[in-house]
Structure formats: C-alpha cells, structure tokens
Design a protein around this motif. Structure first.
Motif, mmCIF file in Angstrom:
data_model
loop_
_atom_site.group_PDB
_atom_site.id
_atom_site.type_symbol
_atom_site.label_atom_id
_atom_site.label_comp_id
_atom_site.label_asym_id
_atom_site.label_seq_id
_atom_site.Cartn_x
_atom_site.Cartn_y
_atom_site.Cartn_z
ATOM 1 N N ARG A 91 0.842 -1.197 0.000
ATOM 2 C CA ARG A 91 0.000 0.000 0.000
ATOM 3 C C ARG A 91 0.879 1.250 0.000
ATOM 4 N NH1 ARG A 91 -1.862 0.054 5.460
ATOM 5 N NH2 ARG A 91 0.186 1.007 5.749
ATOM 6 N N ASP A 92 1.970 1.198 0.763
ATOM 7 C CA ASP A 92 2.809 2.374 0.968
ATOM 8 C C ASP A 92 3.794 2.631 -0.157
ATOM 9 O OD1 ASP A 92 1.500 2.677 3.371
ATOM 10 O OD2 ASP A 92 3.102 1.776 4.578
ATOM 11 N N ASN A 93 4.383 1.560 -0.705
ATOM 12 C CA ASN A 93 5.413 1.733 -1.736
ATOM 13 C C ASN A 93 4.780 1.754 -3.118
ATOM 14 O OD1 ASN A 93 8.456 1.390 -0.604
ATOM 15 N ND2 ASN A 93 6.995 0.276 0.689
ATOM 16 N N THR A 94 4.800 2.913 -3.733
ATOM 17 C CA THR A 94 4.147 3.091 -5.039
ATOM 18 C C THR A 94 5.096 3.700 -6.066
ATOM 19 O OG1 THR A 94 3.302 5.260 -4.353
ATOM 20 C CG2 THR A 94 1.882 3.356 -3.958
ATOM 21 N N TYR A 95 6.392 3.582 -5.838
ATOM 22 C CA TYR A 95 7.359 4.175 -6.756
ATOM 23 C C TYR A 95 7.340 3.453 -8.107
ATOM 24 C CZ TYR A 95 10.351 0.291 -5.122
ATOM 25 O OH TYR A 95 10.857 -0.950 -4.798
ATOM 26 N N PRO A 96 7.804 4.106 -9.170
ATOM 27 C CA PRO A 96 7.815 3.488 -10.505
ATOM 28 C C PRO A 96 8.629 2.191 -10.513
ATOM 29 C CG PRO A 96 8.300 5.834 -10.655
ATOM 30 C CD PRO A 96 8.314 5.494 -9.199
ATOM 31 N N GLY A 97 8.036 1.132 -11.041
ATOM 32 C CA GLY A 97 8.738 -0.128 -11.147
ATOM 33 C C GLY A 97 8.671 -1.010 -9.918
ATOM 34 N N VAL A 98 7.935 -0.591 -8.881
ATOM 35 C CA VAL A 98 7.901 -1.380 -7.656
ATOM 36 C C VAL A 98 7.344 -2.778 -7.944
ATOM 37 C CG1 VAL A 98 5.617 -0.479 -6.968
ATOM 38 C CG2 VAL A 98 7.131 -1.480 -5.252
ATOM 39 N N ALA A 99 8.065 -3.790 -7.482
ATOM 40 C CA ALA A 99 7.682 -5.186 -7.699
ATOM 41 C C ALA A 99 8.367 -6.029 -6.641
ATOM 42 C CB ALA A 99 8.085 -5.649 -9.097
ATOM 43 N N SER A 135 15.366 -0.878 -4.322
ATOM 44 C CA SER A 135 14.384 0.049 -4.887
ATOM 45 C C SER A 135 14.972 0.843 -6.045
ATOM 46 C CB SER A 135 13.836 0.988 -3.801
ATOM 47 O OG SER A 135 14.887 1.702 -3.177
ATOM 48 N N ALA A 136 16.215 1.290 -5.917
ATOM 49 C CA ALA A 136 16.859 2.042 -7.004
ATOM 50 C C ALA A 136 16.950 1.200 -8.266
ATOM 51 C CB ALA A 136 18.254 2.488 -6.574
ATOM 52 N N LEU A 137 17.216 -0.075 -8.089
ATOM 53 C CA LEU A 137 17.319 -1.005 -9.210
ATOM 54 C C LEU A 137 16.033 -1.024 -10.043
ATOM 55 C CD1 LEU A 137 19.830 -2.998 -9.505
ATOM 56 C CD2 LEU A 137 18.228 -4.798 -8.958
ATOM 57 N N PRO A 163 3.946 -6.822 -10.360
ATOM 58 C CA PRO A 163 4.179 -5.473 -9.851
ATOM 59 C C PRO A 163 3.451 -5.223 -8.531
ATOM 60 C CG PRO A 163 2.647 -5.438 -11.695
ATOM 61 C CD PRO A 163 3.182 -6.828 -11.610
ATOM 62 N N GLY A 164 3.908 -4.196 -7.815
ATOM 63 C CA GLY A 164 3.364 -3.894 -6.504
ATOM 64 C C GLY A 164 1.869 -3.660 -6.488
ATOM 65 N N GLY A 165 1.355 -2.985 -7.511
ATOM 66 C CA GLY A 165 -0.075 -2.711 -7.563
ATOM 67 C C GLY A 165 -0.911 -3.974 -7.595
ATOM 68 N N GLU A 166 -0.423 -4.981 -8.290
ATOM 69 C CA GLU A 166 -1.160 -6.246 -8.364
ATOM 70 C C GLU A 166 -1.109 -6.989 -7.030
ATOM 71 O OE1 GLU A 166 -1.546 -10.229 -11.228
ATOM 72 O OE2 GLU A 166 0.046 -8.754 -11.581
ATOM 73 N N ILE A 167 0.028 -6.881 -6.337
ATOM 74 C CA ILE A 167 0.127 -7.511 -5.017
ATOM 75 C C ILE A 167 -0.815 -6.824 -4.032
ATOM 76 C CG2 ILE A 167 1.678 -8.072 -3.109
ATOM 77 C CD1 ILE A 167 3.975 -8.094 -5.141
ATOM 78 N N GLN A 168 -0.917 -5.499 -4.144
ATOM 79 C CA GLN A 168 -1.850 -4.769 -3.281
ATOM 80 C C GLN A 168 -3.299 -5.188 -3.571
ATOM 81 O OE1 GLN A 168 -1.941 -3.281 -0.679
ATOM 82 N NE2 GLN A 168 -3.496 -1.693 -0.598
ATOM 83 N N GLU A 169 -3.624 -5.383 -4.835
ATOM 84 C CA GLU A 169 -4.968 -5.861 -5.191
ATOM 85 C C GLU A 169 -5.223 -7.237 -4.581
ATOM 86 O OE1 GLU A 169 -5.516 -5.862 -9.403
ATOM 87 O OE2 GLU A 169 -5.172 -3.696 -9.601
ATOM 88 N N TYR A 170 -4.205 -8.072 -4.571
ATOM 89 C CA TYR A 170 -4.318 -9.392 -3.952
ATOM 90 C C TYR A 170 -4.628 -9.250 -2.458
ATOM 91 C CZ TYR A 170 -2.745 -13.796 -1.836
ATOM 92 O OH TYR A 170 -2.659 -14.949 -1.091
ATOM 93 N N CYS A 171 -3.912 -8.357 -1.788
ATOM 94 C CA CYS A 171 -4.147 -8.121 -0.356
ATOM 95 C C CYS A 171 -5.591 -7.708 -0.097
ATOM 96 C CB CYS A 171 -3.200 -7.040 0.168
ATOM 97 S SG CYS A 171 -1.467 -7.548 0.280
ATOM 98 N N LEU A 172 -6.096 -6.778 -0.896
ATOM 99 C CA LEU A 172 -7.461 -6.302 -0.704
ATOM 100 C C LEU A 172 -8.467 -7.418 -0.970
ATOM 101 C CD1 LEU A 172 -7.254 -2.741 -2.338
ATOM 102 C CD2 LEU A 172 -6.827 -3.422 0.023
ATOM 103 N N PRO A 196 15.508 2.293 -14.216
ATOM 104 C CA PRO A 196 15.085 1.996 -15.595
ATOM 105 C C PRO A 196 13.739 2.623 -15.961
ATOM 106 C CG PRO A 196 15.881 0.007 -14.518
ATOM 107 C CD PRO A 196 15.728 1.043 -13.447
ATOM 108 N N LYS A 197 12.895 2.886 -14.963
ATOM 109 C CA LYS A 197 11.561 3.427 -15.230
ATOM 110 C C LYS A 197 11.556 4.939 -15.430
ATOM 111 C CE LYS A 197 9.063 -0.315 -15.110
ATOM 112 N NZ LYS A 197 8.284 -0.762 -16.293
ATOM 113 N N ILE A 198 12.565 5.643 -14.908
ATOM 114 C CA ILE A 198 12.558 7.106 -15.026
ATOM 115 C C ILE A 198 13.613 7.632 -15.997
ATOM 116 C CG2 ILE A 198 11.673 7.321 -12.662
ATOM 117 C CD1 ILE A 198 14.479 8.281 -11.816
#
Length: 487
Positions: free
Chosen positions: A48-56, A182-184, A80-89, A188-190
């Motif tokens: 939920r908290d980590n939403t930076y580009p490329g988070v996975a 996280s930098a890794l 990706p992180g967004g999909e994991i968050q959807e799983y949590c919900l 590449p995303k920015i």
C-alpha cells in the motif's frame, strides 16, 4: 477471568501481510475478539505504501502469496506492486477482515499493567487488550542519510517509500542516492523521462538475471482449473529458491556458480571495463541482499546517466557536492536508501512488566525468543521480529509459521486455564546463544557492511537456517520454555 481465557481480546498492530495472516489464523481457531489497527486508511502495508515506478517483488508471485489463498491469474512471474496490493485487498474481503480493521490508528504507547495491555494511539484513542501482536515488521521506517545541508536544498526531495506522484520528473536533472533494491527498479523506469540522472553508488551489489515473463492466458486457465497444478508450480519455485540456501552457509560450489552467473550477467550487459569494475562487488555473493534485474545495467549506460562512486559530502541549495569536491546541480533528489531495521520503537514506546521498556531490552541486542516473544513482556508477540528475515526465499513462509505458533500459544494458555504467557529468561538466552552460534557459519557474518547487522556486528535480522528448519522449530510450543500465570 474465565471470560478472558475463553475469549481473549487481541490487538493486531499493522494490516499488511503479517497482520492479515494473524487475523485469519485467529479467526480460524475461534478467536474472534480481535481488532486490527493500522495508521493508514487501507489494508496492505508495504504494498500500500510503496508506489514508486517499477515497484515489484523479488520473489515469484505464486510463492509470495498465502498458501491457503492462492491466486491462479498472476500476470507475471514477478508481479508489480499494484497487483500484489490488489491481492491483499481481495484476501481481506474474502476472509472478512474489514470487520476487524480499525484504520487511522497509529500506536504510540503500549503498557502492560494490571494484567492487561493498555494502548494509546496518536489520535488520542485508548483501548485495553489481553494480547498484542505487533505486525509492523522490521523494515518500516524510511532511512534518510544524515547528509549535511539536506534541509537547505531548494529543489524537491523525497524517499522512494514516500514517492511524490505530484512531482513530474520530465525534463528534470535528478539525483538518486543508492543503488540497492528500490533504485534497481526505479532507475530503468525514469531514465527516459528525466533530462539527466546522477546515480550515487556507495557499494555495488551482486545482480542476477531476472527470469521474468508474463503468464499466458492458457497457463492462468490451467492453474484455475487445476489447483493441484498451481500447488506443484508453487512447490517447484519454492524448491528452486530453497536450494540456494547452502550458499549462505559456505557451500563453495553454489557460491562459485552464483558468482559466475552474476559476473556473466554483468559482462554481457556492461562491455565497458571501467564501468564494469565500478559495478563489481568485493564481497561474497549473499553477504548483502542479492538483487535481480535485466534493465538496471542498460539504464546506467544511457547517455543521460552518470554513475558516481564518490561519496556525498554535502547537499547545497542547488545540488550535491561529492567527497572529491565536485558539485553537480540537480532539481530533484530521490533517496533510495532503504529502511531502519527495528527502529519503529523510536516513535512507539512499549513498556512491559515492572516498567521494563522494550527499547531498553533491545540495548543488549535486538532479539526475541523464537523470533516472537521477550521475557518481561507477557502476551506480547512480534511477527517478523528479530532474526525472522530471509535472504533466499519467501517471507510469507515465515509469516504463516509464526501466526500458527501464536495461535498455539493461546491454545496452550486455554488448556492451562491461565491468562499470561512469556518466555523464561533461561529459555530466551539459550535460544539466542544457539542462534548467534549458528549465524557464525554464514556468509552474512563476513566483513561486508549491510542492514543485516547492527553497529556491533550482531546479525539481528536473518534466520540462520532454511525455511524447513524454521517451520520445524515453530511446529510445537514447548511449555517448559514459558512462564504461565493467572493475572
């Protein structure tokens, strides 16, 4: 007293993977007098908290999910992180966790007195419980490096864990401090968006190829129709990851193979020998967290990127000055500098029996009996507490084992018709002594500096054995290790 024994009040602090699992296992065991508090307004924790580009996640999705709540249609091997968050919900809704969820409650004070835990929250609310299960985790507080002048910077700066989505990086001169996990993912995303990117590297990391791919619809349908096939797929992934563990305990064949794989990946992606030398670690594989990426090295070689291996001396209103005296102007500074392990007690006071503070207990070493409990703190548990981290496999395996163990502790209390449980000092010391002895034979005990260790070199974050060993250790509660009482 009998009422408390039959239906104890349990406070779960944190609504991420740990808190959710704890609530589910308590419900399954018939303990429903529970509340799950979180400082935020939604369930999800890290994702939920980590939403930076490329988070996975760096653990494959079919393994980075509850064994009792599989998801057949993960989009990719490493989702990706967004999909994991959807799983949590989705899990929260399926298991009715919103009935127990209390949002907007940041715990600031916990004190055991008169046989119960008295909790105070930042919003002023106060509540009393028989048990507290801290599910905040060890990696929770962002680590901002103490760089002189950081407060005088005229541009925009933020931590990767608090990504500023309102700040457009297009055409900006950006500096990112840190080259770890996280930098890794961010770089590449920015890189295509920014005008110029300065990447400040303190220490290079071992980077493996990332065997990622999208799951074909046909494969998702197979997993959906055949839960057994999905379980076997999960078992296959688990086995591959678990086979790496002997490397952490000195297996030279696996260590050499892993180093060759990482070096081959570096050599194939970075033809320039000078840059390659800057990106080559001087410590054994596994001494620090092993990373995986197919896009990090190519991004560093873009024309608008500079890898800087000089240290950061200070931050000025207009940019960054290195330890070699070179100043570079930037509009934005991104701190990809990780977290402060177990620093959550800096802002949250926990007081056990006779006024003993958890912060004082930790001064002699951050430790917990069987990674969960401490002498002097009755009915207090820390999921993903000291020495429960892994360097090779899915942390979900640890979470599930810990949640089941806590339920067994409550069952043991009920069986004995008691109301409090805490480890004996003798058992806690014996467990800690054995743990420290086991850790001496690991690669983490080496000379490299990492967040695995404290300033004195004590490894307080990782489990010294494999996940099979951890689950075996947590399979049964040994009453002789604990003090049971009726308050």
């Amino acid at each position: 007293m009998q009422n408390r024994n039959a239906s104890p009040r349990v406070a779960i602090i944190g609504a991420g993977f740990s808190g959710m699992c704890m609530a589910i296992k308590l419900k399954e065991a018939g303990y429903t007098n529970i509340k799950m508090f979180d400082k935020a307004d939604e369930i999800g924790g890290t994702w939920r908290d980590n939403t930076y580009p490329g988070v996975a996640c760096d653990v494959p999705s079919h393994l980075y999910s509850y064994s009792f709540a599989p998801k057949a249609d993960w989009s990719k091997v490493f989702s990706p992180g967004g999909e994991i968050q959807e799983y949590c919900l989705g899990v929260a809704k399926e298991y009715g966790l919103y009935d127990y969820f209390v949002p907007g409650h940041e715990l600031v004070h916990s004190e055991f007195k008169e046989g119960a835990w008295h909790l105070e929250f930042k919003n002023g609310n106060k509540e009393t419980f028989d048990f507290v299960v801290s599910c905040i985790g060890g990696l929770h507080i962002p680590n901002y490096p103490d760089i002189p002048g950081h407060e005088k910077f005229d541009g925009v700066s933020y931590h990767s864990a608090a990504w500023n989505h309102d700040h457009d990086l297009t055409g900006k001169n950006v500096a990112i401090i840190g080259t770890a996990a996280s930098a890794l993912q961010i770089i590449p995303k920015i890189v295509d968006k920014v005008k110029h990117l300065d990447v400040y590297q303190r220490t290079p990391n071992w980077v493996m190829p990332r065997e990622d791919m999208e799951y074909p619809e046909e494969k998702k349908e197979q997993f959906k129709k055949s839960p057994l096939r999905a379980k076997l797929h999960r078992l296959f992934i688990y086995s591959l990851f678990e086979m790496r563990f002997p490397m952490f305990r000195g297996n030279k064949w696996i260590a050499n193979y892993s180093k060759k794989m990482a070096m081959k990946h570096l050599e194939e992606q970075v033809p320039d020998p000078e840059l390659r030398a800057k990106l080559t670690p001087d410590f054994p594989v596994g001494c620090k967290r092993i990373l995986a990426s197919n896009t990090f090295y190519p991004a560093l070689q873009r024309d608008n990127v500079e890898l800087i291996t000089e240290g950061v001396a200070k931050i000025t209103p207009k940019g960054i000055t290195s330890t070699e005296g070179k100043s570079r102007k930037v509009d934005t500074i991104i701190y990809a500098t990780g977290f402060k392990p177990f620093s959550l007690f800096d802002s949250q006071e926990v007081i056990g029996r006779d006024g003993l503070k958890l912060s004082e207990y930790f001064k002699d070493g951050i430790r917990a009996h069987r990674t969960l409990t401490m002498p002097g703190f009755p009915n207090y548990f820390t999921m993903l507490g000291p020495n429960s981290g892994l360097g090779h496999n899915s942390i979900i395996l640890i979470i599930e084992a810990q949640a089941k163990y806590i339920v067994k502790c409550l069952d043991e209390l009920k069986k004995k018709n008691c109301t409090t449980i805490e480890p004996t000092e003798e058992a806690a010391k014996a467990f800690d002594d054995k743990l420290l002895e086991d850790l001496k034979g690991t690669v983490w005990h080496g000379s490299c500096k990492s967040w695995y260790k404290d300033e004195d070199g004590r490894i307080f974050t990782l489990w010294p054995r494999g996940t099979v060993n951890f689950r075996k250790e947590m399979k049964k509660v040994k009453p002789s290790e604990y003090k049971f009482a009726t308050s």
